[in-house]
Design a protein around this motif. Structure first.
Motif, PDB file in Angstrom:
ATOM      1  N   THR A 123      14.304  -7.572  -1.425  1.00  0.00           N
ATOM      2  CA  THR A 123      14.217  -8.699  -0.500  1.00  0.00           C
ATOM      3  C   THR A 123      12.760  -9.137  -0.367  1.00  0.00           C
ATOM      4  OG1 THR A 123      13.858  -7.317   1.457  1.00  0.00           O
ATOM      5  CG2 THR A 123      16.158  -7.801   0.862  1.00  0.00           C
ATOM      6  N   ALA A 124      12.586 -10.349   0.154  1.00  0.00           N
ATOM      7  CA  ALA A 124      11.230 -10.827   0.424  1.00  0.00           C
ATOM      8  C   ALA A 124      10.539  -9.924   1.437  1.00  0.00           C
ATOM      9  CB  ALA A 124      11.286 -12.265   0.929  1.00  0.00           C
ATOM     10  N   ARG A 125      11.287  -9.459   2.440  1.00  0.00           N
ATOM     11  CA  ARG A 125      10.712  -8.543   3.424  1.00  0.00           C
ATOM     12  C   ARG A 125      10.229  -7.266   2.751  1.00  0.00           C
ATOM     13  NH1 ARG A 125      13.929  -6.354   7.869  1.00  0.00           N
ATOM     14  NH2 ARG A 125      11.873  -5.613   8.527  1.00  0.00           N
ATOM     15  N   GLY A 126      10.988  -6.782   1.813  1.00  0.00           N
ATOM     16  CA  GLY A 126      10.579  -5.579   1.100  1.00  0.00           C
ATOM     17  C   GLY A 126       9.280  -5.768   0.350  1.00  0.00           C
ATOM     18  N   LEU A 127       9.127  -6.937  -0.288  1.00  0.00           N
ATOM     19  CA  LEU A 127       7.872  -7.218  -0.988  1.00  0.00           C
ATOM     20  C   LEU A 127       6.695  -7.236  -0.023  1.00  0.00           C
ATOM     21  CD1 LEU A 127       8.821 -10.054  -3.512  1.00  0.00           C
ATOM     22  CD2 LEU A 127       8.362  -7.650  -4.034  1.00  0.00           C
ATOM     23  N   MET A 128       6.877  -7.893   1.122  1.00  0.00           N
ATOM     24  CA  MET A 128       5.787  -7.993   2.090  1.00  0.00           C
ATOM     25  C   MET A 128       5.443  -6.629   2.704  1.00  0.00           C
ATOM     26  SD  MET A 128       4.831 -11.129   2.035  1.00  0.00           S
ATOM     27  CE  MET A 128       5.143 -10.921   0.266  1.00  0.00           C
ATOM     28  N   ALA A 129       6.409  -5.705   2.690  1.00  0.00           N
ATOM     29  CA  ALA A 129       6.199  -4.391   3.298  1.00  0.00           C
ATOM     30  C   ALA A 129       5.649  -3.361   2.326  1.00  0.00           C
ATOM     31  CB  ALA A 129       7.517  -3.876   3.884  1.00  0.00           C
ATOM     32  N   LEU A 130       5.453  -3.722   1.072  1.00  0.00           N
ATOM     33  CA  LEU A 130       5.048  -2.729   0.069  1.00  0.00           C
ATOM     34  C   LEU A 130       3.799  -1.935   0.450  1.00  0.00           C
ATOM     35  CD1 LEU A 130       5.890  -4.575  -3.258  1.00  0.00           C
ATOM     36  CD2 LEU A 130       6.881  -2.431  -2.448  1.00  0.00           C
ATOM     37  N   PRO A 131       2.743  -2.555   0.971  1.00  0.00           N
ATOM     38  CA  PRO A 131       1.584  -1.743   1.353  1.00  0.00           C
ATOM     39  C   PRO A 131       1.909  -0.684   2.398  1.00  0.00           C
ATOM     40  CG  PRO A 131       0.966  -4.052   1.201  1.00  0.00           C
ATOM     41  CD  PRO A 131       2.459  -4.003   1.098  1.00  0.00           C
ATOM     42  N   SER A 132       2.741  -1.026   3.386  1.00  0.00           N
ATOM     43  CA  SER A 132       3.089  -0.044   4.418  1.00  0.00           C
ATOM     44  C   SER A 132       4.001   1.039   3.869  1.00  0.00           C
ATOM     45  CB  SER A 132       3.749  -0.734   5.618  1.00  0.00           C
ATOM     46  OG  SER A 132       4.984  -1.325   5.259  1.00  0.00           O
ATOM     47  N   LEU A 133       4.845   0.699   2.898  1.00  0.00           N
ATOM     48  CA  LEU A 133       5.703   1.712   2.279  1.00  0.00           C
ATOM     49  C   LEU A 133       4.870   2.715   1.492  1.00  0.00           C
ATOM     50  CD1 LEU A 133       8.704  -0.435   0.943  1.00  0.00           C
ATOM     51  CD2 LEU A 133       8.368   0.555   3.211  1.00  0.00           C
ATOM     52  N   ALA A 134       3.889   2.200   0.755  1.00  0.00           N
ATOM     53  CA  ALA A 134       3.006   3.087  -0.007  1.00  0.00           C
ATOM     54  C   ALA A 134       2.225   4.002   0.917  1.00  0.00           C
ATOM     55  CB  ALA A 134       2.059   2.265  -0.872  1.00  0.00           C
ATOM     56  N   ALA A 135       1.759   3.463   2.037  1.00  0.00           N
ATOM     57  CA  ALA A 135       0.986   4.269   2.985  1.00  0.00           C
ATOM     58  C   ALA A 135       1.847   5.345   3.639  1.00  0.00           C
ATOM     59  CB  ALA A 135       0.373   3.370   4.060  1.00  0.00           C
ATOM     60  N   ALA A 136       3.125   5.041   3.863  1.00  0.00           N
ATOM     61  CA  ALA A 136       4.028   5.981   4.541  1.00  0.00           C
ATOM     62  C   ALA A 136       4.631   7.012   3.591  1.00  0.00           C
ATOM     63  CB  ALA A 136       5.155   5.209   5.238  1.00  0.00           C
ATOM     64  N   ALA A 137       4.505   6.781   2.289  1.00  0.00           N
ATOM     65  CA  ALA A 137       5.205   7.604   1.307  1.00  0.00           C
ATOM     66  C   ALA A 137       5.009   9.107   1.477  1.00  0.00           C
ATOM     67  CB  ALA A 137       4.827   7.165  -0.105  1.00  0.00           C
ATOM     68  N   PRO A 138       3.789   9.612   1.617  1.00  0.00           N
ATOM     69  CA  PRO A 138       3.629  11.070   1.734  1.00  0.00           C
ATOM     70  C   PRO A 138       4.338  11.653   2.958  1.00  0.00           C
ATOM     71  CG  PRO A 138       1.536  10.025   1.205  1.00  0.00           C
ATOM     72  CD  PRO A 138       2.474   8.926   1.565  1.00  0.00           C
TER      73      PRO A 138
END
Length: 281
Positions: A123-138
């Protein structure tokens, strides 16, 4: 060096299809994704969940096993996560992830010691959230990002051509986020499962963009994906030569050395080691 996960080919199959599940145990795919979401009709959701648990208990040999659950905003999502918290599964794939809060909620439902997470970016929301997803990954143990190109194209209202031109910026963003978060990046599916020429072109494009593998919908697609996401013999030989070059005492103090008329640096040494780790060397 310990071998890294090989995720060249990740095959989706409906958990409610016992013949497909049984056949998957003999296929050369690296990952089996039992689907509880899009591939399962609403009236068969409970049946599919029970079938997935039974299939996981039996196992899939050396293949990684992942279950794609229904979204948390559906009537089935919470039950899916509750049952998978203690299941013999390598990861849980969340659909339509649009923010880190979805990852945190799923981690809470599965428990700190529950299976790792994978996330669909569709989704477009998912694309916009990618930086926060990467930061939360660990913290949430997010291990992979999977491009959901079909849904993404619909959500963005783009009209992909055979080269997927309007999706290329999104694919690059997904790979960048995966690298930033230390995750695997899997390219999206090709629905035309009998068009092997087009599949080969998509796999080559995905590999060029940095994806580690491709999600698939049909067993006939596995060999093409496995070949494209290699590494091939030439790449393996290059990696061995780079490692040997820097292992030479004469090069111990050098940051860059010439190989076949091109300079290789110590950053290439790290890549060479990663390549050989993929094949267990």
């Amino acid at each position: 060096m310990t071998a890294l996960p090989r995720r060249r080919s990740a095959l989706f199959l409906p958990a409610s299809n016992p013949r497909a599940v049984q056949k998957a145990r003999s296929l050369p795919c690296d990952v089996v994704i039992l689907d509880l979401e899009d591939a399962v009709a609403p009236e068969r959701k409970r049946e599919a969940r029970e079938a997935a648990l039974a299939a996981l208990a039996q196992g899939f040999g050396e293949r990684e096993t992942v279950v794609r659950v229904n979204g948390a905003d559906t009537e089935w999502g919470a039950d899916d996560l509750a049952l998978l918290a203690t299941a013999r599964v390598d990861a849980v794939l969340l659909p339509k992830v649009g923010g880190a809060e979805q990852l945190e909620a799923a981690r809470s439902a599965l428990g700190a010691s529950g299976p790792p997470l994978w996330a669909m970016i569709e989704t477009a929301r998912g694309l916009m959230a990618l930086p926060s997803l990467a930061a939360a990954a660990p913290a949430v143990r997010l291990e992979a990002l999977v491009a959901g190109t079909n849904d993404l194209a619909l959500d963005l209202r783009v009209r992909p051509d055979p080269n997927r031109t309007p999706l290329l910026p999104a694919l690059a963003q997904i790979v960048a986020a995966a690298r930033a978060g230390g995750m695997t990046a899997l390219d999206g599916v090709l629905n035309a499962h009998d068009d092997i020429e087009r599949l080969a072109a998509e796999c080559a494009q995905g590999a060029m963009f940095g994806f580690d593998g491709k999600s698939l919908i049909h067993p006939a697609q596995i060999a093409t994906a496995n070949a494209a996401f290699g590494p091939d013999d030439g790449t393996v030989e290059w990696a061995r030569r780079v490692i040997a070059l820097f292992a030479d005492p004469a090069n111990a103090s050098l940051g860059a050395v010439s190989l076949d008329g091109a300079m290789v640096e110590r950053l290439h040494l790290a890549e060479a080691r990663r390549i050989l780790a993929l094949i267990g060397e």
